[in-house]
Motif scaffolding. Structure first.
Motif, PDB file in Angstrom:
ATOM      1  N   GLN A  36      -4.511  98.016 115.427  1.00 12.02           N
ATOM      2  CA  GLN A  36      -4.013  99.305 115.899  1.00 12.02           C
ATOM      3  C   GLN A  36      -2.603  99.120 116.464  1.00 12.02           C
ATOM      4  O   GLN A  36      -2.350  98.190 117.215  1.00 12.02           O
ATOM      5  CB  GLN A  36      -4.942  99.871 116.979  1.00 12.02           C
ATOM      6  CG  GLN A  36      -4.638 101.286 117.390  1.00 12.02           C
ATOM      7  CD  GLN A  36      -5.080 102.311 116.369  1.00 12.02           C
ATOM      8  OE1 GLN A  36      -5.764 101.965 115.401  1.00 12.02           O
ATOM      9  NE2 GLN A  36      -4.689 103.552 116.561  1.00 12.02           N
ATOM     10  N   VAL A  37      -1.715 100.010 116.085  1.00 11.71           N
ATOM     11  CA  VAL A  37      -0.333  99.973 116.567  1.00 11.71           C
ATOM     12  C   VAL A  37      -0.054 101.270 117.306  1.00 11.71           C
ATOM     13  O   VAL A  37      -0.258 102.354 116.771  1.00 11.71           O
ATOM     14  CB  VAL A  37       0.659  99.818 115.404  1.00 11.71           C
ATOM     15  CG1 VAL A  37       2.082  99.836 115.927  1.00 11.71           C
ATOM     16  CG2 VAL A  37       0.384  98.526 114.640  1.00 11.71           C
ATOM     17  N   GLN A  38       0.410 101.140 118.515  1.00  6.03           N
ATOM     18  CA  GLN A  38       0.826 102.319 119.277  1.00  6.03           C
ATOM     19  C   GLN A  38       2.348 102.400 119.267  1.00  6.03           C
ATOM     20  O   GLN A  38       3.028 101.401 119.502  1.00  6.03           O
ATOM     21  CB  GLN A  38       0.301 102.246 120.703  1.00  6.03           C
ATOM     22  CG  GLN A  38      -1.221 102.359 120.792  1.00  6.03           C
ATOM     23  CD  GLN A  38      -1.717 102.386 122.225  1.00  6.03           C
ATOM     24  OE1 GLN A  38      -1.096 101.820 123.118  1.00  6.03           O
ATOM     25  NE2 GLN A  38      -2.834 103.045 122.446  1.00  6.03           N
ATOM     26  N   LEU A  39       2.839 103.602 119.006  1.00  9.37           N
ATOM     27  CA  LEU A  39       4.272 103.834 118.935  1.00  9.37           C
ATOM     28  C   LEU A  39       4.661 104.872 119.980  1.00  9.37           C
ATOM     29  O   LEU A  39       4.031 105.933 120.052  1.00  9.37           O
ATOM     30  CB  LEU A  39       4.662 104.329 117.536  1.00  9.37           C
ATOM     31  CG  LEU A  39       4.290 103.412 116.367  1.00  9.37           C
ATOM     32  CD1 LEU A  39       4.565 104.113 115.042  1.00  9.37           C
ATOM     33  CD2 LEU A  39       5.045 102.103 116.453  1.00  9.37           C
ATOM     34  N   VAL A  40       5.681 104.566 120.750  1.00  6.46           N
ATOM     35  CA  VAL A  40       6.119 105.485 121.798  1.00  6.46           C
ATOM     36  C   VAL A  40       7.618 105.725 121.653  1.00  6.46           C
ATOM     37  O   VAL A  40       8.419 104.798 121.822  1.00  6.46           O
ATOM     38  CB  VAL A  40       5.807 104.931 123.196  1.00  6.46           C
ATOM     39  CG1 VAL A  40       6.294 105.916 124.257  1.00  6.46           C
ATOM     40  CG2 VAL A  40       4.317 104.670 123.360  1.00  6.46           C
ATOM     41  N   GLU A  41       7.963 106.983 121.355  1.00 10.57           N
ATOM     42  CA  GLU A  41       9.362 107.354 121.209  1.00 10.57           C
ATOM     43  C   GLU A  41       9.960 107.750 122.556  1.00 10.57           C
ATOM     44  O   GLU A  41       9.253 108.233 123.446  1.00 10.57           O
ATOM     45  CB  GLU A  41       9.515 108.542 120.245  1.00 10.57           C
ATOM     46  CG  GLU A  41       8.965 108.314 118.857  1.00 10.57           C
ATOM     47  CD  GLU A  41       7.554 108.823 118.687  1.00 10.57           C
ATOM     48  OE1 GLU A  41       7.163 109.124 117.540  1.00 10.57           O
ATOM     49  OE2 GLU A  41       6.843 108.933 119.705  1.00 10.57           O
TER      50      GLU A  41
ATOM     51  N   ALA B  66       7.311 106.222 112.667  1.00 18.95           N
ATOM     52  CA  ALA B  66       6.099 105.918 111.926  1.00 18.95           C
ATOM     53  C   ALA B  66       6.213 104.519 111.336  1.00 18.95           C
ATOM     54  O   ALA B  66       7.288 104.109 110.910  1.00 18.95           O
ATOM     55  CB  ALA B  66       5.869 106.938 110.821  1.00 18.95           C
ATOM     56  N   ALA B  67       5.084 103.833 111.312  1.00 15.72           N
ATOM     57  CA  ALA B  67       5.020 102.483 110.756  1.00 15.72           C
ATOM     58  C   ALA B  67       4.190 102.492 109.488  1.00 15.72           C
ATOM     59  O   ALA B  67       3.110 103.099 109.452  1.00 15.72           O
ATOM     60  CB  ALA B  67       4.407 101.529 111.779  1.00 15.72           C
ATOM     61  N   GLY B  68       4.696 101.814 108.479  1.00 16.98           N
ATOM     62  CA  GLY B  68       3.965 101.744 107.227  1.00 16.98           C
ATOM     63  C   GLY B  68       3.996 100.343 106.657  1.00 16.98           C
ATOM     64  O   GLY B  68       5.055  99.732 106.606  1.00 16.98           O
ATOM     65  N   ALA B  69       2.838  99.882 106.201  1.00  9.73           N
ATOM     66  CA  ALA B  69       2.807  98.594 105.512  1.00  9.73           C
ATOM     67  C   ALA B  69       3.515  98.726 104.169  1.00  9.73           C
ATOM     68  O   ALA B  69       4.143  97.775 103.696  1.00  9.73           O
ATOM     69  CB  ALA B  69       1.367  98.138 105.329  1.00  9.73           C
ATOM     70  N   GLY B  70       3.389  99.891 103.572  1.00  9.73           N
ATOM     71  CA  GLY B  70       4.085 100.182 102.338  1.00  9.73           C
ATOM     72  C   GLY B  70       5.240 101.120 102.582  1.00  9.73           C
ATOM     73  O   GLY B  70       5.714 101.267 103.729  1.00  9.73           O
TER      74      GLY B  70
ATOM     75  N   VAL C 180       2.895 105.672 102.337  1.00  9.04           N
ATOM     76  CA  VAL C 180       1.882 106.079 103.309  1.00  9.04           C
ATOM     77  C   VAL C 180       2.217 105.484 104.669  1.00  9.04           C
ATOM     78  O   VAL C 180       2.448 104.280 104.799  1.00  9.04           O
ATOM     79  CB  VAL C 180       0.477 105.623 102.875  1.00  9.04           C
ATOM     80  CG1 VAL C 180      -0.554 105.983 103.946  1.00  9.04           C
ATOM     81  CG2 VAL C 180       0.112 106.246 101.541  1.00  9.04           C
ATOM     82  N   MET C 181       2.231 106.340 105.675  1.00  8.64           N
ATOM     83  CA  MET C 181       2.473 105.877 107.045  1.00  8.64           C
ATOM     84  C   MET C 181       1.131 105.564 107.701  1.00  8.64           C
ATOM     85  O   MET C 181       0.210 106.382 107.687  1.00  8.64           O
ATOM     86  CB  MET C 181       3.193 106.951 107.851  1.00  8.64           C
ATOM     87  CG  MET C 181       4.568 107.328 107.299  1.00  8.64           C
ATOM     88  SD  MET C 181       5.729 105.951 107.281  1.00  8.64           S
ATOM     89  CE  MET C 181       5.877 105.675 105.510  1.00  8.64           C
ATOM     90  N   ASP C 182       1.049 104.378 108.266  1.00  7.50           N
ATOM     91  CA  ASP C 182      -0.208 103.945 108.864  1.00  7.50           C
ATOM     92  C   ASP C 182      -0.351 104.393 110.317  1.00  7.50           C
ATOM     93  O   ASP C 182      -1.464 104.629 110.799  1.00  7.50           O
ATOM     94  CB  ASP C 182      -0.313 102.420 108.785  1.00  7.50           C
ATOM     95  CG  ASP C 182      -0.317 101.928 107.348  1.00  7.50           C
ATOM     96  OD1 ASP C 182       0.623 101.212 106.951  1.00  7.50           O
ATOM     97  OD2 ASP C 182      -1.270 102.281 106.618  1.00  7.50           O
ATOM     98  N   TYR C 183       0.761 104.469 111.021  1.00  3.33           N
ATOM     99  CA  TYR C 183       0.733 104.835 112.435  1.00  3.33           C
ATOM    100  C   TYR C 183       1.905 105.769 112.750  1.00  3.33           C
ATOM    101  O   TYR C 183       2.994 105.610 112.189  1.00  3.33           O
ATOM    102  CB  TYR C 183       0.821 103.580 113.312  1.00  3.33           C
ATOM    103  CG  TYR C 183      -0.278 102.589 113.051  1.00  3.33           C
ATOM    104  CD1 TYR C 183      -0.053 101.469 112.253  1.00  3.33           C
ATOM    105  CD2 TYR C 183      -1.559 102.787 113.582  1.00  3.33           C
ATOM    106  CE1 TYR C 183      -1.069 100.566 111.999  1.00  3.33           C
ATOM    107  CE2 TYR C 183      -2.579 101.882 113.326  1.00  3.33           C
ATOM    108  CZ  TYR C 183      -2.325 100.781 112.532  1.00  3.33           C
ATOM    109  OH  TYR C 183      -3.334  99.889 112.272  1.00  3.33           O
TER     110      TYR C 183
END
Length: 118
Positions: free
Chosen positions: A1-6, A97-101, A104-107
């Motif tokens: 799980q990745v949490q992102l805070v702007e 947003a974080a994406g392995a690809g 598609v954005m995963d987080y």
């Protein structure tokens, strides 16, 4: 799980600058391509910029080219969006947003509001 805070949003006059930051919780930050999207009132969310895992490659929407710069610091697990020459039409909630690809954005983060006044 990745949490992102702007962070870094706010009110700025047209022609001004802001730098947005997005801090990630994961130690695996450097395995994700990082992106910025935005959503203006009454409009769909749209892509703004992307930076690849190593930071060696970036890509921008036409609306951002020449004015915005995306960068990342993998040691700090943070991605940035430097926005210059801001226009009222840049007013939106900005999300990272974080994406392995690449598609598609995963987080997703919860967003930070940018308001550009005339």
């Amino acid at each position: 799980q990745v949490q992102l805070v702007e962070s870094g949003g706010g009110l700025v006059q047209a022609g001004g600058s802001l730098r947005l930051s997005c801090a990630a919780s994961a130690r695996t930050f450097n395995t994700y391509n990082m992106n910025w999207f935005r959503q203006a009132p009454g409009k769909e969310r749209e892509f703004v910029a992307r930076i690849r895992r190593s930071g060696g490659s970036t890509y921008y929407a036409d609306s951002a080219k020449g004015r915005f710069t995306i960068s990342r610091d993998n040691a700090k697990n943070t991605v940035y969006l430097q926005m210059n020459s801001l226009k009222p039409e840049d007013t939106a909630v900005y999300y990272c947003a974080a994406g392995a690809g690449l598609v598609v954005m995963d987080y997703w983060g919860k967003g930070t509001l940018v308001t550009v006044s005339t």
